[in-house]
Design a protein around this motif. Structure first.
Motif: not given
Length: 327
Positions: A129-137
């Motif tokens: 979930a922490a990846m989403e704000e960095h452009g990855m799911v």
């Protein structure tokens, strides 16, 4: 006239539908591993599932073997939406998503089973979930095996044997710090350059799992292999958030389901590949140290944990991982 107009509108809508990405979505997928590697096979299986479920409307076009670049390159392309699906090790993500450094910490997992339980559960979902704000799911975790040391200088039985040995590591501050804590000279280098560097004496050794040690032929130029298993860090399958946001909610669920079903396929292939690779190396006559006292290596990792799990949030994550399944 009215029927003609309705027919024209209907034909125009059909043309737009057929031309839109939602009508025929062939996801571009990258992997630095070669064709036939367990992670590549798993993603291809995922594509077959998507194609079957959608009658070919969704599928995956696989680009293995660094065709789209090394992992750092493909991560940038994934964030930009050029690559849709990417299989990467967690190490290159550490500088982008701090949470990914925690499962990459040395000796944080007690076993493969412990790692799988943690990453398949709530903690693994939090890290993705922490990846989403960095452009990855995050879609799923794949095994990366147990990474151990190999070199051409001497057998490694304790941290003292690491002193001054030039060890290739991934482009990761965490892996550099791990080697330095053991007294080795860490040498960041892309994976594809390692064989030549070993053969030419640019580096003395590296650290990796059985299949990577064997499939790259590194075992031919670095004959000492110590099963210290300092890292059980998994790999992660991610989708570009730009691609994800362009999917309908139902298609997003199909992608997640296909990714989840690819995990046991990958793990079965991986376990078989480990056995096969180990047999090849053993037959070659390499010096393999199966039993090593890990505690001195673990004790040397205190400064690494202080640096990379130094915040209360990350320290808590470490404690929660260590508590999973603990007696």
């Amino acid at each position: 006239m009215k029927q003609t107009k309705l027919l024209a509108v209907g034909m125009a809508a059909l043309a737009v539908s057929l031309a839109s990405p939602a009508a025929a979505q062939q996801f571009r997928a990258a992997d630095t591993h070669a064709d036939g590697y367990p992670t590549v096979e798993a993603v291809e299986h995922m594509g077959e599932l998507l194609s079957s479920w959608t009658n070919g409307r969704m599928g995956i076009q696989m680009f293995p073997g660094r065709q789209l670049g090394e992992e750092r390159d493909t991560i940038e392309q994934t964030i930009a939406g050029v690559i849709d699906i990417n299989r990467v090790n967690l190490a290159p993500l550490n500088g982008i998503v701090p949470e990914t450094a925690i499962p990459a910490l040395p000796f944080i997992f007690r076993s493969t089973e412990h790692m799988r339980t943690v990453m398949d559960g709530e903690i693994g979902q939090e890290i993705m979930a922490a990846m989403e704000e960095h452009g990855m799911v995050g879609l799923a975790y794949y095994d990366s095996g147990a990474r151990s040391f190999y070199n051409s200088v001497r057998p490694i039985t304790s941290p003292a044997d690491m002193d001054g040995v030039r060890i290739r590591v991934q482009n990761s501050d965490l892996f550099v710090a791990t080697m330095e804590a053991l007294g080795a000279n860490a040498t960041p280098m892309e994976f594809g350059q390692v064989y030549e560097a070993l053969a030419n004496g640019v580096i003395d050794g590296a650290e990796n799992n059985w299949p990577s040690y064997e499939s790259t032929r590194h075992f031919e130029v670095a004959n000492h292999y110590t099963l210290n298993q300092h890292s059980l860090s998994p790999e992660v399958l991610v989708m570009s958030k730009a691609t994800w946001d362009g999917l309908s909610a139902s298609d997003q669920q199909l992608v997640l389901k296909a990714a989840a079903l690819s995990v046991p396929v990958m793990r079965d292939l991986w376990d078989a590949r480990v056995d096969a690779s180990r047999a090849i190396v053993e037959a070659n006559g390499n010096e393999i140290l199966y039993e090593v006292d890990k505690q001195p290596f673990i004790d040397a990792m205190a400064p690494v944990y202080e640096r990379f799990a130094g915040t209360p949030e990350l320290s808590d994550l470490v404690e929660r991982i260590q508590a999973v399944g603990a007696e």
